[in-house]
Design a protein around this motif. Structure first.
Motif, mmCIF file in Angstrom:
data_model
loop_
_atom_site.group_PDB
_atom_site.id
_atom_site.type_symbol
_atom_site.label_atom_id
_atom_site.label_comp_id
_atom_site.label_asym_id
_atom_site.label_seq_id
_atom_site.Cartn_x
_atom_site.Cartn_y
_atom_site.Cartn_z
ATOM 1 N N THR A 112 0.834 -1.206 0.000
ATOM 2 C CA THR A 112 0.000 0.000 0.000
ATOM 3 C C THR A 112 0.863 1.247 0.000
ATOM 4 O O THR A 112 0.600 2.210 -0.735
ATOM 5 N N GLU A 113 1.912 1.245 0.808
ATOM 6 C CA GLU A 113 2.820 2.390 0.852
ATOM 7 C C GLU A 113 3.595 2.519 -0.454
ATOM 8 O O GLU A 113 3.865 3.634 -0.922
ATOM 9 N N ALA A 114 3.961 1.388 -1.040
ATOM 10 C CA ALA A 114 4.656 1.415 -2.325
ATOM 11 C C ALA A 114 3.769 2.048 -3.390
ATOM 12 O O ALA A 114 4.232 2.862 -4.208
ATOM 13 N N GLN A 115 2.502 1.696 -3.399
ATOM 14 C CA GLN A 115 1.583 2.250 -4.390
ATOM 15 C C GLN A 115 1.378 3.741 -4.182
ATOM 16 O O GLN A 115 1.339 4.516 -5.149
ATOM 17 N N ARG A 116 1.266 4.153 -2.943
ATOM 18 C CA ARG A 116 1.101 5.578 -2.643
ATOM 19 C C ARG A 116 2.336 6.365 -3.088
ATOM 20 O O ARG A 116 2.218 7.456 -3.660
ATOM 21 N N THR A 117 3.506 5.815 -2.839
ATOM 22 C CA THR A 117 4.740 6.483 -3.234
ATOM 23 C C THR A 117 4.879 6.536 -4.749
ATOM 24 O O THR A 117 5.298 7.558 -5.323
ATOM 25 N N TYR A 118 4.504 5.460 -5.427
ATOM 26 C CA TYR A 118 4.584 5.470 -6.884
ATOM 27 C C TYR A 118 3.631 6.500 -7.478
ATOM 28 O O TYR A 118 3.956 7.150 -8.482
ATOM 29 N N THR A 119 2.477 6.666 -6.886
ATOM 30 C CA THR A 119 1.527 7.666 -7.375
ATOM 31 C C THR A 119 2.159 9.053 -7.360
ATOM 32 O O THR A 119 2.030 9.825 -8.317
ATOM 33 N N TRP A 120 2.860 9.379 -6.270
ATOM 34 C CA TRP A 120 3.555 10.673 -6.211
ATOM 35 C C TRP A 120 4.629 10.734 -7.281
ATOM 36 O O TRP A 120 4.771 11.734 -8.001
ATOM 37 N N LEU A 121 5.394 9.669 -7.418
ATOM 38 C CA LEU A 121 6.496 9.648 -8.361
ATOM 39 C C LEU A 121 5.997 9.823 -9.792
ATOM 40 O O LEU A 121 6.559 10.610 -10.573
ATOM 41 N N ALA A 122 4.946 9.103 -10.154
ATOM 42 C CA ALA A 122 4.420 9.182 -11.512
ATOM 43 C C ALA A 122 3.927 10.590 -11.841
ATOM 44 O O ALA A 122 4.016 11.035 -12.990
ATOM 45 N N ALA A 123 3.423 11.291 -10.839
ATOM 46 C CA ALA A 123 2.877 12.625 -11.066
ATOM 47 C C ALA A 123 3.940 13.716 -11.095
ATOM 48 O O ALA A 123 3.670 14.831 -11.562
ATOM 49 N N ASN A 124 5.158 13.407 -10.633
ATOM 50 C CA ASN A 124 6.154 14.467 -10.458
ATOM 51 C C ASN A 124 7.511 14.212 -11.114
ATOM 52 O O ASN A 124 8.423 15.023 -10.944
ATOM 53 N N SER A 125 7.636 13.129 -11.863
ATOM 54 C CA SER A 125 8.967 12.730 -12.324
ATOM 55 C C SER A 125 9.238 13.003 -13.800
ATOM 56 O O SER A 125 10.280 12.582 -14.319
ATOM 57 N N ALA A 126 8.362 13.692 -14.504
ATOM 58 C CA ALA A 126 8.524 13.863 -15.943
ATOM 59 C C ALA A 126 9.833 14.558 -16.307
ATOM 60 O O ALA A 126 10.553 14.137 -17.220
ATOM 61 N N SER A 127 10.161 15.618 -15.604
ATOM 62 C CA SER A 127 11.377 16.359 -15.912
ATOM 63 C C SER A 127 12.612 15.530 -15.596
ATOM 64 O O SER A 127 13.579 15.497 -16.367
ATOM 65 N N TRP A 128 12.605 14.850 -14.461
ATOM 66 C CA TRP A 128 13.738 14.023 -14.043
ATOM 67 C C TRP A 128 14.017 12.902 -15.036
ATOM 68 O O TRP A 128 15.165 12.598 -15.343
ATOM 69 N N SER A 129 12.964 12.282 -15.536
ATOM 70 C CA SER A 129 13.141 11.101 -16.370
ATOM 71 C C SER A 129 13.282 11.402 -17.864
ATOM 72 O O SER A 129 13.623 10.505 -18.639
ATOM 73 N N ALA A 173 13.637 3.393 -16.841
ATOM 74 C CA ALA A 173 13.606 1.992 -16.440
ATOM 75 C C ALA A 173 13.209 1.859 -14.982
ATOM 76 O O ALA A 173 12.445 0.959 -14.608
ATOM 77 N N GLN A 174 13.707 2.752 -14.130
ATOM 78 C CA GLN A 174 13.307 2.732 -12.721
ATOM 79 C C GLN A 174 11.796 2.908 -12.569
ATOM 80 O O GLN A 174 11.160 2.232 -11.751
ATOM 81 N N LEU A 175 11.231 3.829 -13.343
ATOM 82 C CA LEU A 175 9.791 4.058 -13.263
ATOM 83 C C LEU A 175 9.013 2.826 -13.716
ATOM 84 O O LEU A 175 8.007 2.448 -13.096
#
Length: 420
Positions: free
Chosen positions: A313-330, A338-340
């Motif tokens: 559950t925590e992994a999914q919550r963290t991925y949700t943040w990552l998916a919404a904020n990582s466009a510039s980084w990736s 690949a990490q995403l």
């Protein structure tokens, strides 16, 4: 202060490969002679950026990501990775001229460990290249059972975890001549009852003075290493650990007596607390800065680590943040993409669709993989329920190492702690 962390083979990679068995324990492997270097071109490498510091790392990461998601890695991509290997079995971060002999000083355990993971997953687990790599890793293992980034230095948790993930459970628990196992070495970096309560369960990274400091990257990498080495399992949709923390009052040796699952649970709890403290993601202070910024790479590592320790559950919550904020980084960064991709799989969370899908973006940066026919599984697919489960189906570290933090510069410094 030194930076923080960071083939030649007669093989034509097929478009559909069958993953073979994981490498045997170090002492059971006999190296084979290195054959001639296959012909490859720059187009066989993922990404347009300078590969000097991460060429092998990003290539291996990209191959694992596409192989776990319905594709067979391109023959050219695998040939490029194989061509980077040195005659003695090790890999450097990158060889600009594969026609020249390697300088042994450039070889490192992280590039070698991640290359072993990728080759094993894409079907070359029993190949001469992997056998030579395993033999090389055995030759540079430290007396404490662990590995440093560059051979000859003191062991660190990130490098040890990456190598463990490539070698698998048998080697991870196999004692060396001093009676120490890689698992022993990794466990030695975890903070226990003698530490402050807020630090307990974390893994520390040794500074130049050898003193350990609690470190999110080291903790995430250690959890990933335990999982990919087959010493712990991955979570299920309902899995959220509820076990109480080890009771140091009743038992001052409570952490030292934990098994691999207990070690992982304690590390996962600490990592989860750091994510909560950071507002749903991890942070880092970039070189030259004074204020912390989001640490995207280690946050992606944490998603996989949390899933590995049962905190889905925590992994999914963290991925949700990552998916919404990582466009510039990736953007344009194959290792980050690949990490995403691998984080989404571990969290059992759908990726973005269309042009925003990190897998689609990753494939566009390198040699085109071959789409496998429906029902044509690799071992990775058969073992995969959205997460990961063994060294033969790793994604890895990681460090991690291991790989990126707040940007490309952090990606390099995060993996290459000890490179001379």
């Amino acid at each position: 202060m030194s930076l923080r962390r960071r083939a030649a083979l007669l093989v034509t990679a097929a478009s559909a490969l069958t993953v073979l068995a994981a490498p045997a324990a170090l002492a059971d492997t006999t190296p084979t002679a290195a054959p001639s270097t296959p012909t490859v071109t720059r187009a066989d490498l993922y990404g347009a950026g300078d590969p000097t510091y991460d060429g092998v790392w990003r290539q291996a990461y990209a191959e694992m990501a596409v192989s776990r998601n319905g594709y067979s890695a391109a023959a050219g991509a695998t040939a490029w990775l194989l061509a980077q290997q040195c005659a003695d079995g090790g890999w450097p971060s990158y060889r600009a001229d594969t026609g020249k002999p390697c300088d042994p000083k450039t070889e490192d355990t992280n590039a070698t460990g991640i290359a072993v993971q990728a080759l094993t997953q894409t079907g070359a687990g029993s190949s001469p290249a992997v056998k030579r790599a395993v033999a090389w890793l055995g030759s540079v293992q430290n007396a404490d059972g662990g590995w440093s980034y560059n051979p000859g230095g003191p062991s660190d948790p990130d490098s040890t975890a990456v190598v463990m993930a490539g070698l698998g459970p048998q080697a991870a628990r196999k004692p060396n001549a001093k009676g120490r196992t890689p698992y022993d070495a990794l466990r030695g970096f975890q903070f226990g009852c003698s530490a402050k309560p807020a630090d307990r369960g974390s893994f520390g990274y040794p500074g130049t003075d050898g003193k350990l400091t609690p470190n999110a990257k080291a903790t995430a990498d250690a959890l990933r290493g335990l999982a990919d080495a087959g010493l712990i399992g991955y979570g299920t949709p309902a899995a959220t650990p509820s076990a109480a923390a080890p009771d140091c009052t009743a038992n001052p040796g409570a952490y030292a007596s934990l098994d691999a699952h207990g070690t992982a649970a304690a590390a996962g709890a600490w990592l989860s607390a750091q994510l909560a403290k950071g507002g749903g993601h991890l942070t880092a202070v970039t070189p030259g800065a004074t204020a912390p910024v989001p640490d995207y790479g280690t946050t992606a590592d944490a998603v996989v680590a949390l899933a590995a320790s049962g905190r889905l559950t925590e992994a999914q919550r963290t991925y949700t943040w990552l998916a919404a904020n990582s466009a510039s980084w990736s953007k344009g960064n194959p290792a980050a993409l690949a990490q995403l991709v691998l984080a989404a799989g571990a969290a059992q969370t759908p990726r973005a669709s269309g042009a925003d899908d990190p897998l689609t973006r990753l494939i566009a940066l390198g040699p085109a993989p071959t789409k496998r026919a429906t029902g044509a599984e690799t071992h990775a697919d058969a073992d995969d329920d959205g997460g990961l489960s063994s060294s033969t189906t790793t994604w890895i570290v990681v460090g991690v190492v291991f790989v990126a933090s707040a940007g490309f510069g952090i990606l390099l410094s995060g993996r290459k702690r000890r490179q001379a």
